[in-house]
Design a protein around this motif. Structure first.
Motif, short mmCIF file in Angstrom:
data_model
loop_
_atom_site.label_atom_id
_atom_site.label_comp_id
_atom_site.label_asym_id
_atom_site.label_seq_id
_atom_site.Cartn_x
_atom_site.Cartn_y
_atom_site.Cartn_z
N UNK A 117 46.10 16.56 39.31
CA UNK A 117 46.11 17.93 40.25
C UNK A 117 46.61 18.44 39.88
N UNK A 118 48.02 17.85 38.88
CA UNK A 118 49.37 18.22 38.74
C UNK A 118 48.67 20.16 38.31
N UNK A 119 47.80 19.50 37.14
CA UNK A 119 47.50 21.13 37.01
C UNK A 119 46.18 21.42 36.79
N UNK A 120 45.90 21.10 37.88
CA UNK A 120 44.84 22.21 39.09
C UNK A 120 45.99 22.86 39.20
N UNK A 121 46.80 22.49 40.14
CA UNK A 121 47.61 23.45 41.35
C UNK A 121 48.40 24.35 40.23
N UNK A 122 48.85 24.18 38.94
CA UNK A 122 49.00 25.23 38.20
C UNK A 122 48.19 26.44 37.91
N UNK A 123 46.70 25.85 37.79
CA UNK A 123 46.02 26.89 37.41
C UNK A 123 46.33 27.97 38.48
N UNK A 124 45.58 27.12 40.17
CA UNK A 124 45.50 27.99 41.10
C UNK A 124 46.83 28.97 41.40
N UNK A 125 47.53 28.62 41.31
CA UNK A 125 48.89 29.02 41.64
C UNK A 125 48.63 30.55 40.84
N UNK A 126 48.81 30.45 39.45
CA UNK A 126 48.27 31.49 38.61
C UNK A 126 47.08 31.87 39.14
N UNK A 127 47.06 32.24 39.71
CA UNK A 127 45.41 32.22 40.50
C UNK A 127 45.78 33.63 41.72
N UNK A 128 46.11 33.28 42.47
CA UNK A 128 46.69 33.17 43.94
C UNK A 128 46.75 34.70 43.85
N UNK A 129 47.35 35.19 42.97
CA UNK A 129 46.47 37.03 43.62
C UNK A 129 45.31 37.04 43.33
N UNK A 130 44.06 36.72 42.78
CA UNK A 130 42.77 38.03 42.30
C UNK A 130 42.20 37.06 43.95
#
Length: 254
Positions: A69-82
């Motif tokens: 969950x934390x790993x996916x959340x970090x990936x999604x946070x990095x893609x918040x702009x796009x």
């Protein structure tokens, strides 16, 4: 009668303006909604379908990973702009693939579960992506099931359409202002039209009254070549014919 004609012209002009502004307003609002809806799903496709590296990072567990969950959340946070996620109007939610419980989210006010189960979330029961659009809904959303390691998750993007509503409110205000301006113009135009039509009609009315009083020699001046001008010429011809007929009758009597 003349007052009635003026009222009819005013009502016709007002009805015309209202119909035109209603059609234009409906077209503009529908176009704005459709544009933002298409833009939302185009943006989602660019991120979740065309960005292969992003998808690979989402579904591939790292070596020794203990918290997916934390790993996916970090990936999604990095893609918040796009993704266009701003934490207010548009948010992402990471859901448990089995229970639908919210595991992480960009929405600080999110609870344990979503407030509304949308058709796109229900589509997950059929083991397919929830990417159906609804132009009449008050939101835009996407539900994407993924598997990371041995765990099943759902990435859910929800947009509350605040930008669309704000723009539609501005359009509605502009339409109302244009409608008021158009109504003022229509009333002024109706006065001009009624004056152009009423003046020759009044002349015909006075001529008919004089003929009724026996003044068959009176002729109305023709100032136009339209239908009213044709009617005036016909009236003058009728008046001359009546005068000629009356003179013939009087000569026969004498």
């Amino acid at each position: 009668m003349l007052r009635s004609l003026h009222i009819k012209l005013v009502l016709i002009m007002i009805l015309l303006v209202v119909c035109l502004m209603t059609i234009a307003g409906a077209f503009l609002v529908n176009s704005v909604n459709r544009f933002y809806l298409n833009e939302f799903y185009t943006q989602m496709v660019e991120v979740f379908s065309q960005d292969t590296e992003f998808i690979r990072d989402l579904v591939t567990a790292r070596e020794g990973e203990t918290d997916g969950v934390q790993a996916i959340d970090e990936i999604l946070v990095a893609k918040m702009g796009p993704l266009g996620v701003d934490g207010k109007n548009r948010n992402y939610y990471l859901l448990d693939g089995d229970t639908g419980q919210i595991l992480s989210s960009s929405d600080d006010d999110a609870g344990d579960t979503l407030e509304e189960i949308t058709p796109n979330l229900l589509a997950l029961n059929e083991k397919r992506e929830g990417d159906e659009s609804d132009l009449t809904a008050s939101y835009m959303d996407l539900a994407l099931p993924i598997s990371r390691g041995e765990e099943d998750y759902v990435i859910y993007i929800l947009d509350q359409r605040a930008t669309v509503r704000e723009l539609n409110n501005q359009l509605f205000q502009l339409i109302i202002e244009a409608l008021v301006f158009g109504l003022v113009i229509s009333v002024l135009l109706s006065f001009l039209l009624s004056r152009a039509m009423v003046t020759p009609i009044r002349a015909l009315t006075r001529g008919a009254q004089r003929v009724a009083e026996g003044d068959f020699g009176h002729e109305i001046q023709v100032e136009s070549h339209d239908e009213i001008g044709v009617l005036t010429n016909a009236f003058n011809a009728m008046s001359r014919q009546l005068q000629s007929t009356l003179q013939e009758v009087e000569s026969e009597r004498t």
